[in-house]
Scaffold this active site. Structure first.
Site, PDB file in Angstrom:
ATOM      1  N   ASN A   1     -11.021 -12.397  -6.911  1.00  0.00           N
ATOM      2  CA  ASN A   1     -10.139 -11.628  -6.030  1.00  0.00           C
ATOM      3  C   ASN A   1     -10.389 -11.919  -4.552  1.00  0.00           C
ATOM      4  OD1 ASN A   1      -8.519  -9.138  -5.127  1.00  0.00           O
ATOM      5  ND2 ASN A   1     -10.583  -8.713  -4.374  1.00  0.00           N
TER       6      ASN A   1
ATOM      7  N   TYR B   1      -3.236 -20.787   3.674  1.00  0.00           N
ATOM      8  CA  TYR B   1      -3.316 -19.753   2.629  1.00  0.00           C
ATOM      9  C   TYR B   1      -2.390 -20.098   1.454  1.00  0.00           C
ATOM     10  CZ  TYR B   1      -3.243 -14.862   0.872  1.00  0.00           C
ATOM     11  OH  TYR B   1      -3.336 -13.706   0.117  1.00  0.00           O
TER      12      TYR B   1
ATOM     13  N   ILE C   1       0.843  -5.871  -0.224  1.00  0.00           N
ATOM     14  CA  ILE C   1       0.194  -4.668  -0.745  1.00  0.00           C
ATOM     15  C   ILE C   1      -0.502  -3.964   0.427  1.00  0.00           C
ATOM     16  CG2 ILE C   1      -1.510  -3.811  -2.425  1.00  0.00           C
ATOM     17  CD1 ILE C   1       0.837  -5.324  -3.787  1.00  0.00           C
TER      18      ILE C   1
END
Ligand code: CAA
Length: 241
Positions: free
Chosen positions: A84, A149, A182
């Site tokens: 993660n 990214y 998120i």
């Protein structure tokens, strides 16, 4: 899942914290990886019996070896690895420095490789394991200002499909979850004007919550999810479909 061991990198904050809590609430012993913020990690671990915390930078192979060894010493095995931890260094391409590229690749891509490489060895011997890597909607559709990214998050798809093929006959599954925007510290760092434009593009009309992602990880981590491998589960409010 009760009694099984999960290692969650970046497991003390944001999406990682929600994952650690969900897996712990299913009776798993969760080893929480963190890089900074020992107090936050320790506070989380106090709430769940069997939860342990492990400091390290996943961009460092030595740290990964040490963390995985700590988990083996304290819990005996790793049933579920959740990759993660990740970072951003957003800049338009014409302003991006080589260092912005290198550091994001090192943590998000090499770090996921190091952890999976180390956990895979023992999963293979035990003929059982789950590797779940947190990618991003950015890996599915790219984003202005995130060439570094995006490359890492797309890279996780290819890495995961390869892990899935190698693990398939050894009881190991490998899958990705691809969150959209998120409500986390990472997204809070996006300039307000840019974020407003992004939210306007989300069909559901709002940011997601860390637990929206964690519940999919819980599903994939379940021993019953043994016929799902090499897949990407998107959790993005419809931002990419
Ligand atoms: N598409 C195309 N061009 C764009 C653009 C876009 N989406 N956004 C900006 N541009 C253009 C601008 O029009 C401008 O063009 P001109 O120079 O011709 O005027 C140029 O790019 C520069 O724009 P900015 O003034 O915004 O540039 P900046 O250098 O100040 O900032 C940035 C650039 C850092 C990338 C900033 O725009 C930004 O932070 N954007 C948001 C990036 C983002 O979404 N990050 C997500 C982080 S959260 C995350 O990654 C989690 C996850 O998995 C989803």
């Amino acid at each position: 899942m009760t009694g099984q061991v999960a290692l969650v990198t970046g497991g003390a904050r944001g999406i990682g914290k929600a994952i650690s809590e969900r897996l712990a609430s299913r009776g798993m012993k969760v080893a929480v990886g963190y890089s900074n913020g020992r107090d936050t990690a320790a506070e989380l671990a106090e709430k769940y019996p069997g939860m342990t915390i492990h400091q390290g930078n996943i961009g460092s192979r030595e740290d990964c070896e040490r963390v995985v060894q700590e988990v083996y010493d304290q819990h005996g095995r790793i049933d579920v690895l959740v990759n993660n931890a990740g970072i951003t260094a957003d800049k338009m391409l014409h302003k991006m420095e080589v260092d912005d590229w290198d550091k994001v690749i090192q943590v998000n891509l090499s770090g996921t490789f190091y952890m999976s490489h180390l956990a895979f060895q023992q999963m293979r011997e035990r003929q059982s394991g789950r590797i779940i890597s947190i990618s991003s909607v950015i890996g599915e559709r790219g984003n202005a200002g995130q060439a570094n990214y995006a490359a890492t998050k797309s890279g996780l798809f290819g890495m995961t499909m390869s892990f899935a093929m190698e693990g398939a006959k050894k009881g190991i599954t490998a899958n990705c979850v691809a969150p959209g925007y998120i409500e986390t510290d990472m997204v809070a760092g996006v300039p307000e004007s840019a974020l407003e434009k992004i939210v306007a593009q989300v069909p559901v009309g709002r940011l997601g919550q860390p637990d929206d992602v964690a519940r999919v990880v819980e599903f994939l981590a379940d021993p019953d999810s043994s016929y799902i491998t090499g897949q990407v589960y998107s959790v993005n409010g419809g931002l990419f479909m």
